[in-house]
Design a protein around this motif. Structure first.
Motif, PDB file in Angstrom:
ATOM      1  N   TYR A 133       0.804  -1.150   0.087  1.00  0.00           N
ATOM      2  CA  TYR A 133      -0.077   0.139   0.216  1.00  0.00           C
ATOM      3  C   TYR A 133       0.843   1.273   0.193  1.00  0.00           C
ATOM      4  O   TYR A 133       1.754   1.494   0.847  1.00  0.00           O
ATOM      5  CB  TYR A 133      -0.930   0.152   1.235  1.00  0.00           C
ATOM      6  CG  TYR A 133      -1.491   1.197   1.409  1.00  0.00           C
ATOM      7  CD1 TYR A 133      -2.546   1.858   0.234  1.00  0.00           C
ATOM      8  CD2 TYR A 133      -1.476   2.183   2.688  1.00  0.00           C
ATOM      9  CE1 TYR A 133      -3.180   3.000   0.497  1.00  0.00           C
ATOM     10  CE2 TYR A 133      -2.206   3.532   2.612  1.00  0.00           C
ATOM     11  CZ  TYR A 133      -2.969   3.815   1.625  1.00  0.00           C
ATOM     12  OH  TYR A 133      -3.526   4.774   1.669  1.00  0.00           O
ATOM     13  N   TRP A 134       0.963   1.927  -1.069  1.00  0.00           N
ATOM     14  CA  TRP A 134       1.879   3.097  -1.207  1.00  0.00           C
ATOM     15  C   TRP A 134       0.983   4.385  -1.406  1.00  0.00           C
ATOM     16  O   TRP A 134       0.301   4.697  -2.461  1.00  0.00           O
ATOM     17  CB  TRP A 134       2.601   2.892  -2.450  1.00  0.00           C
ATOM     18  CG  TRP A 134       3.511   1.734  -2.529  1.00  0.00           C
ATOM     19  CD1 TRP A 134       4.860   1.471  -1.832  1.00  0.00           C
ATOM     20  CD2 TRP A 134       3.100   0.201  -2.764  1.00  0.00           C
ATOM     21  NE1 TRP A 134       5.201   0.191  -1.941  1.00  0.00           N
ATOM     22  CE2 TRP A 134       4.202  -0.495  -2.640  1.00  0.00           C
ATOM     23  CE3 TRP A 134       2.018  -0.270  -3.566  1.00  0.00           C
ATOM     24  CZ2 TRP A 134       4.274  -1.979  -2.834  1.00  0.00           C
ATOM     25  CZ3 TRP A 134       2.046  -1.490  -4.058  1.00  0.00           C
ATOM     26  CH2 TRP A 134       2.985  -2.205  -3.610  1.00  0.00           C
ATOM     27  N   PRO A 135       0.621   5.091  -0.353  1.00  0.00           N
ATOM     28  CA  PRO A 135      -0.080   6.583  -0.518  1.00  0.00           C
ATOM     29  C   PRO A 135       0.206   7.343  -1.441  1.00  0.00           C
ATOM     30  O   PRO A 135      -0.403   8.244  -2.073  1.00  0.00           O
ATOM     31  CB  PRO A 135      -0.376   6.980   1.075  1.00  0.00           C
ATOM     32  CG  PRO A 135       0.290   5.758   1.912  1.00  0.00           C
ATOM     33  CD  PRO A 135       1.307   5.010   0.996  1.00  0.00           C
ATOM     34  N   LEU A 136       1.667   7.562  -1.669  1.00  0.00           N
ATOM     35  CA  LEU A 136       2.124   8.395  -2.568  1.00  0.00           C
ATOM     36  C   LEU A 136       1.723   9.802  -2.220  1.00  0.00           C
ATOM     37  O   LEU A 136       1.504  10.474  -2.955  1.00  0.00           O
ATOM     38  CB  LEU A 136       1.922   8.120  -3.982  1.00  0.00           C
ATOM     39  CG  LEU A 136       2.734   7.494  -5.081  1.00  0.00           C
ATOM     40  CD1 LEU A 136       2.105   6.816  -6.307  1.00  0.00           C
ATOM     41  CD2 LEU A 136       3.843   8.142  -5.437  1.00  0.00           C
ATOM     42  N   ASP A 137       2.221   9.942  -0.955  1.00  0.00           N
ATOM     43  CA  ASP A 137       1.945  11.482  -0.488  1.00  0.00           C
ATOM     44  C   ASP A 137       3.313  11.641   0.362  1.00  0.00           C
ATOM     45  O   ASP A 137       3.171  12.590   1.566  1.00  0.00           O
ATOM     46  CB  ASP A 137       0.698  11.326   0.480  1.00  0.00           C
ATOM     47  CG  ASP A 137       0.376  12.832   0.759  1.00  0.00           C
ATOM     48  OD1 ASP A 137       0.843  13.712   0.319  1.00  0.00           O
ATOM     49  OD2 ASP A 137      -0.553  13.136   1.723  1.00  0.00           O
TER      50      ASP A 137
END
Length: 563
Positions: A471-475
């Motif tokens: 799970y990569w929020p990319l934030d």
């Protein structure tokens, strides 16, 4: 230039765009000013930089203790007490990030030997050399002399390209040498490294109320005051324009790392704290912006019979043709491919499957729907084996839009890494898109589960959370690491160029709007910024091939100091 999605603008006359930028919105600036280097008879003050590193000092503790000399610098400074720490927390790795301008994901220095090595993440790939700020300066501005002062013999050896290296036995002697240098030396950059705060924290705890740690911070703050006083007594101080950077390579220590701090001070600066505002995501643009999971130990290999689901939020309004944007594949050459690749086809997306390298069929393309329209959309892919038939199903915004039989591909496994960003498909064109909240499940979600959870704001509430292996929020907003927030799985590491853009509340449905207090600027300070800030202040031309991760974000405030 107040739109939240604007990226940081380098307005220095000779600054060329670097790579992997921190999120930073633009200020309304005056027209660009083309200054000469140094004085050169123009009457302009000669720019110089003093960098002070306080190893182990955590940002939150500096804020709480508020030592007087750092507080005075803040009064004429831009500052952050939440500097993003590097993935590598050793002194060598974190200081190398500060002095190369790139994160440890690139420079590969992981310990206090300052020797780069791949380690377990990427043990077969070649190591790219990322020279220090002193080496870069020697190459492009050799007349700009540099000085380094430290108690660490390994660091002293690492900064071999500094013009004047001083190795002392104690922090007190480091201070004495720095005072002498600042009074008498003509160097353009002086780097001073203190270690007592870390030593005190390791023995008595890293907390603002830990007596030894607090006393060490206050004593080092006194050293800072002496150095600033010496600097101001320089014979030519009135003709000089000093940027003082005080920071830490890492708060805490190797076993208990904490966010750091970064202060940039100049008499012309107005006091302002900078911080992350809103949603700050990676802008994957061009053909060289991508990130990979370098060694997943087979976790993301789909094999011939593994069920899986990948889901991500995407946004793009550019109708490019055939670039892959999320993949675990070899890429596509004609009808030959192994693995799976999500690709753009104008306004629509598609997924290509193949097992060419494993005795299976080649290209098998399943077409989705139009999603490249400038709005956020959710794309979901499930692959399920049932009664000997392997079926791929595509969902757009929770609604099933296509299915296809991919049994003939056989084994989808490949040594090529899981990749977010550009993947070549028959010489495909540029990619230009944002992603967020990438999820990888080791099961094929059913249609109802997909539909009910496309806008889930807390992934821990997902009914299949136990099956979430990525799970990569990319934030993240800065650096070269895209962090995995699932219970298991691996981080993405940036491999090419890209920018962290501040999108504010331009967010996908899986996000909650945030209270944006500033409205004009979002900065995630990192150790790598020290090199970028130094180059910016000294007007050292930055070459794009250097692939800097650090950002010279004080350029957003040029209205204050460019007259």
């Amino acid at each position: 230039m107040t739109k939240l999605k604007n990226i940081l603008l380098f307005t220095g006359a000779l600054i060329i765009s670097a790579t992997v930028f921190n999120a930073c919105k633009r200020y309304e600036n005056p027209p660009q000013v083309f200054e000469e280097y140094g004085d050169n008879g123009t009457g302009l003050a000669t720019r110089k930089v003093l960098v002070i590193n306080i190893d182990g000092a955590a940002g939150a503790d500096i804020k709480t203790i508020n030592p007087p000399n750092l507080a005075a610098l803040i009064k004429t400074g831009k500052y952050s007490f939440t500097a993003l720490r590097d993935a590598v927390t050793t002194d060598g790795g974190s200081i190398a990030s500060m002095l190369t301008g790139v994160s440890s994901a690139k420079h590969k220095i992981a310990d206090d030997t300052y020797i780069p090595h791949n380690g377990g993440d990427d043990d077969h790939s070649a190591i790219t050399n990322y020279p220090s700020v002193f080496s870069r300066m020697l190459d492009v501005r050799p007349e700009f002399k540099t000085v380094t002062i430290t108690t660490d013999a390994a660091l002293n050896k690492y900064v071999i390209h500094s013009d004047h290296r001083i190795l002392n036995a104690t922090d007190a002697l480091v201070k004495d040498s720095a005072v002498n240098i600042l009074q008498n030396n003509s160097a353009r950059m002086v780097f001073v490294d203190f270690r007592d705060v870390k030593t005190a924290g390791k023995s008595g705890g890293f907390a603002a109320d830990a007596p030894a740690y607090k006393a060490a911070i206050e004593k080092t703050d006194g050293y800072v005051g002496e150095m600033v006083a010496a600097l101001k007594k320089r014979k030519d101080y009135a003709k000089e324009d000093w940027l003082i950077i005080v920071t830490t390579n890492r708060g805490g220590d190797e076993t208990n790392p904490k966010p750091g701090f970064l202060i940039c001070s100049n008499p012309n600066f107005k006091e302002k704290g900078v911080s992350k505002e809103g949603f700050n995501t990676m802008h994957f643009k061009g053909t060289s912006a991508f990130a990979t999971v370098n060694n997943d130990n087979g976790l993301y290999n789909a094999g011939a019979d593994k069920d899986f689901t990948v889901q991500l939020q995407i946004k793009s309004d550019v109708g490019n043709y055939y670039p892959g944007f999320f993949s675990k594949s070899t890429g596509v050459s004609g009808g030959t491919t192994t693995g799976w690749t999500m690709m753009q086809a104008g306004a629509e997306y598609a997924v290509i499957f193949g097992g060419s390298a494993n005795g299976g069929t080649g290209k098998n393309q399943i077409n989705g729907t139009a999603v490249f329209d400038g709005k956020w959309h959710t794309i979901t892919l499930t692959v399920k084996l049932s009664n000997g038939v392997r079926t791929a199903t595509l969902y757009t915004d929770g609604l099933q839009v296509a299915t296809g039989d991919v049994t003939g591909a056989k084994d989808l496994s490949t040594i090529n890494p899981l990749t977010i960003g550009h993947k070549n498909i028959d010489g495909s064109s540029n990619l230009d898109f944002y992603a967020a909240d990438i999820e990888y499940f080791n099961v094929a979600l059913d249609a109802a589960t997909v539909k009910d959870n496309i806008a889930l704001k807390d992934v821990t509430k997902h009914p299949n959370y136990a099956n979430l292996i990525g799970y990569w929020p990319l934030d993240d907003g800065g650096g070269a690491v895209i962090n995995n927030a699932a219970p298991t799985g691996y981080n993405f590491l940036m491999k090419g160029s890209g920018t962290w853009d501040a999108l504010g509340n331009d967010i996908p449905g899986s996000r909650n709007p945030q209270n944006i207090t500033d409205g004009t600027l979002s900065v995630i300070a990192t150790a790598a910024d020290v090199t970028a800030l130094t180059f910016y202040w000294l007007k050292v031309p930055v070459i794009s091939s250097w692939e800097l991760d650090g950002v010279s974000w004080i350029s957003n405030f040029e209205i204050e100091f460019i007259k």
